[in-house]
Write a protein that holds these residues in place. Structure first.
Motif, mmCIF file in Angstrom:
data_model
loop_
_atom_site.group_PDB
_atom_site.id
_atom_site.type_symbol
_atom_site.label_atom_id
_atom_site.label_comp_id
_atom_site.label_asym_id
_atom_site.label_seq_id
_atom_site.Cartn_x
_atom_site.Cartn_y
_atom_site.Cartn_z
ATOM 1 N N PRO A 123 65.471 75.057 5.552
ATOM 2 C CA PRO A 123 65.137 76.074 4.548
ATOM 3 C C PRO A 123 63.952 75.642 3.683
ATOM 4 O O PRO A 123 63.781 74.455 3.394
ATOM 5 C CB PRO A 123 66.416 76.204 3.723
ATOM 6 C CG PRO A 123 67.283 75.071 4.085
ATOM 7 C CD PRO A 123 66.806 74.506 5.380
ATOM 8 N N GLY A 124 63.141 76.624 3.333
ATOM 9 C CA GLY A 124 61.976 76.347 2.501
ATOM 10 C C GLY A 124 60.757 75.923 3.280
ATOM 11 O O GLY A 124 59.727 75.588 2.696
ATOM 12 N N SER A 125 60.846 75.928 4.605
ATOM 13 C CA SER A 125 59.703 75.546 5.433
ATOM 14 C C SER A 125 58.605 76.600 5.347
ATOM 15 O O SER A 125 58.854 77.741 4.975
ATOM 16 C CB SER A 125 60.145 75.346 6.884
ATOM 17 O OG SER A 125 61.011 74.239 6.975
ATOM 18 N N SER A 126 57.396 76.186 5.708
ATOM 19 C CA SER A 126 56.255 77.085 5.568
ATOM 20 C C SER A 126 55.201 76.736 6.622
ATOM 21 O O SER A 126 55.408 75.877 7.476
ATOM 22 C CB SER A 126 55.679 76.959 4.154
ATOM 23 O OG SER A 126 54.790 78.003 3.879
ATOM 24 N N HIS A 127 54.088 77.413 6.521
ATOM 25 C CA HIS A 127 52.956 77.230 7.431
ATOM 26 C C HIS A 127 51.687 77.125 6.598
ATOM 27 O O HIS A 127 51.582 77.768 5.542
ATOM 28 C CB HIS A 127 52.869 78.421 8.400
ATOM 29 C CG HIS A 127 51.906 78.214 9.505
ATOM 30 N ND1 HIS A 127 50.559 78.473 9.376
ATOM 31 C CD2 HIS A 127 52.074 77.755 10.777
ATOM 32 C CE1 HIS A 127 49.942 78.190 10.516
ATOM 33 N NE2 HIS A 127 50.846 77.745 11.378
ATOM 34 N N VAL A 128 50.729 76.338 7.058
ATOM 35 C CA VAL A 128 49.494 76.158 6.294
ATOM 36 C C VAL A 128 48.796 77.485 6.012
ATOM 37 O O VAL A 128 48.186 77.662 4.961
ATOM 38 C CB VAL A 128 48.528 75.159 6.979
ATOM 39 C CG1 VAL A 128 49.103 73.760 6.971
ATOM 40 C CG2 VAL A 128 48.156 75.593 8.380
ATOM 41 N N TRP A 129 48.911 78.434 6.924
ATOM 42 C CA TRP A 129 48.280 79.744 6.761
ATOM 43 C C TRP A 129 48.797 80.459 5.507
ATOM 44 O O TRP A 129 48.036 81.114 4.800
ATOM 45 C CB TRP A 129 48.544 80.590 8.014
ATOM 46 C CG TRP A 129 47.990 81.957 7.938
ATOM 47 C CD1 TRP A 129 46.687 82.332 8.135
ATOM 48 C CD2 TRP A 129 48.714 83.159 7.643
ATOM 49 N NE1 TRP A 129 46.559 83.689 7.979
ATOM 50 C CE2 TRP A 129 47.797 84.223 7.683
ATOM 51 C CE3 TRP A 129 50.042 83.432 7.363
ATOM 52 C CZ2 TRP A 129 48.168 85.533 7.437
ATOM 53 C CZ3 TRP A 129 50.411 84.735 7.133
ATOM 54 C CH2 TRP A 129 49.481 85.766 7.162
ATOM 55 N N LEU A 130 50.072 80.307 5.209
ATOM 56 C CA LEU A 130 50.671 80.970 4.046
ATOM 57 C C LEU A 130 50.177 80.394 2.724
ATOM 58 O O LEU A 130 50.377 80.995 1.668
ATOM 59 C CB LEU A 130 52.196 80.878 4.117
ATOM 60 C CG LEU A 130 52.831 81.594 5.300
ATOM 61 C CD1 LEU A 130 54.307 81.245 5.409
ATOM 62 C CD2 LEU A 130 52.638 83.099 5.179
ATOM 63 N N ALA A 157 46.861 79.357 2.475
ATOM 64 C CA ALA A 157 45.403 79.413 2.638
ATOM 65 C C ALA A 157 44.818 78.038 2.988
ATOM 66 O O ALA A 157 43.719 77.701 2.577
ATOM 67 C CB ALA A 157 44.739 79.998 1.389
ATOM 68 N N LEU A 158 45.567 77.278 3.771
ATOM 69 C CA LEU A 158 45.117 75.947 4.195
ATOM 70 C C LEU A 158 44.784 75.898 5.681
ATOM 71 O O LEU A 158 44.517 74.813 6.213
ATOM 72 C CB LEU A 158 46.196 74.902 3.896
ATOM 73 C CG LEU A 158 46.505 74.643 2.430
ATOM 74 C CD1 LEU A 158 47.784 73.818 2.286
ATOM 75 C CD2 LEU A 158 45.343 73.943 1.757
ATOM 76 N N ASP A 159 44.795 77.041 6.351
ATOM 77 C CA ASP A 159 44.604 77.055 7.802
ATOM 78 C C ASP A 159 43.211 76.620 8.227
ATOM 79 O O ASP A 159 43.017 76.243 9.374
ATOM 80 C CB ASP A 159 44.953 78.422 8.385
ATOM 81 C CG ASP A 159 44.236 79.561 7.702
ATOM 82 O OD1 ASP A 159 44.236 79.602 6.452
ATOM 83 O OD2 ASP A 159 43.683 80.422 8.409
ATOM 84 N N ARG A 160 42.251 76.633 7.328
ATOM 85 C CA ARG A 160 40.900 76.164 7.650
ATOM 86 C C ARG A 160 40.521 74.935 6.816
ATOM 87 O O ARG A 160 39.360 74.568 6.743
ATOM 88 C CB ARG A 160 39.890 77.277 7.426
ATOM 89 C CG ARG A 160 40.113 78.468 8.337
ATOM 90 C CD ARG A 160 39.061 79.535 8.115
ATOM 91 N NE ARG A 160 39.391 80.732 8.847
ATOM 92 C CZ ARG A 160 38.884 81.033 10.024
ATOM 93 N NH1 ARG A 160 38.024 80.232 10.588
ATOM 94 N NH2 ARG A 160 39.231 82.158 10.619
ATOM 95 N N SER A 161 41.528 74.321 6.226
ATOM 96 C CA SER A 161 41.288 73.184 5.343
ATOM 97 C C SER A 161 41.176 71.884 6.114
ATOM 98 O O SER A 161 41.673 71.743 7.234
ATOM 99 C CB SER A 161 42.423 73.061 4.327
ATOM 100 O OG SER A 161 42.427 74.157 3.461
ATOM 101 N N ASP A 162 40.570 70.925 5.489
ATOM 102 C CA ASP A 162 40.466 69.570 6.001
ATOM 103 C C ASP A 162 41.873 68.971 6.086
ATOM 104 O O ASP A 162 42.746 69.276 5.269
ATOM 105 C CB ASP A 162 39.590 68.770 5.027
ATOM 106 C CG ASP A 162 39.431 67.340 5.427
ATOM 107 O OD1 ASP A 162 40.191 66.495 4.886
ATOM 108 O OD2 ASP A 162 38.573 67.056 6.272
ATOM 109 N N ASP A 163 42.071 68.084 7.068
ATOM 110 C CA ASP A 163 43.373 67.445 7.242
ATOM 111 C C ASP A 163 43.836 66.728 5.978
ATOM 112 O O ASP A 163 45.024 66.733 5.650
ATOM 113 C CB ASP A 163 43.339 66.441 8.396
ATOM 114 C CG ASP A 163 43.271 67.113 9.758
ATOM 115 O OD1 ASP A 163 43.530 68.329 9.843
ATOM 116 O OD2 ASP A 163 42.975 66.414 10.740
ATOM 117 N N ARG A 164 42.930 66.128 5.259
ATOM 118 C CA ARG A 164 43.316 65.407 4.026
ATOM 119 C C ARG A 164 43.813 66.365 2.951
ATOM 120 O O ARG A 164 44.714 66.021 2.189
ATOM 121 C CB ARG A 164 42.161 64.565 3.530
ATOM 122 C CG ARG A 164 41.932 63.393 4.468
ATOM 123 C CD ARG A 164 40.955 62.401 3.929
ATOM 124 N NE ARG A 164 40.950 61.265 4.841
ATOM 125 C CZ ARG A 164 39.863 60.656 5.228
ATOM 126 N NH1 ARG A 164 38.699 61.025 4.793
ATOM 127 N NH2 ARG A 164 39.953 59.639 6.063
#
Length: 110
Positions: free
Chosen positions: A22-29, A31-38
């Protein structure tokens, strides 16, 4: 354990696995889907997520920076979202042990 799914994984995984994580998410949600890995790494650390990825770069960051966040590295080739879901579900007890282990920062599943 809250999971944060990396950009190469489907955003649907967070919803599909909510019964176990529970509480899991995705980088897209976030606005990190185009972000640097760091940036993704820092977001996961600051927000109490374990990173789920197919990207070896996060394994490298885990070795260099330590944890948190913990990293679950999926060692699969091309596969469907359902296959990834089934892999994580079938390894749920191992993921729980990984979460509880204060010495573990990287878990490889595949």
């Amino acid at each position: 354990m809250k999971l944060l799914f990396d950009h190469q994984l489907s955003p649907r995984l967070a919803r599909r696995l909510d019964d176990l994580f529970p509480g899991s998410s995705h980088v897209w949600l976030h606005a990190l889907d185009r972000s640097d890995d760091r940036d993704i790494w820092d977001f996961a650390r600051q927000n109490g997520y374990a990173l789920v990825t197919k990207d070896s770069d996060f394994r490298d960051l885990s070795v260099l920076r330590g944890f948190p966040p913990k990293v679950i590295w999926l060692r699969l080739g091309n596969c469907t979202t359902t296959q990834i879901e089934e892999l994580i579900r079938s390894h749920h007890p191992i993921v729980e042990q990984f979460e509880a282990d204060p010495q573990a920062g990287l878990l490889e599943l595949g």
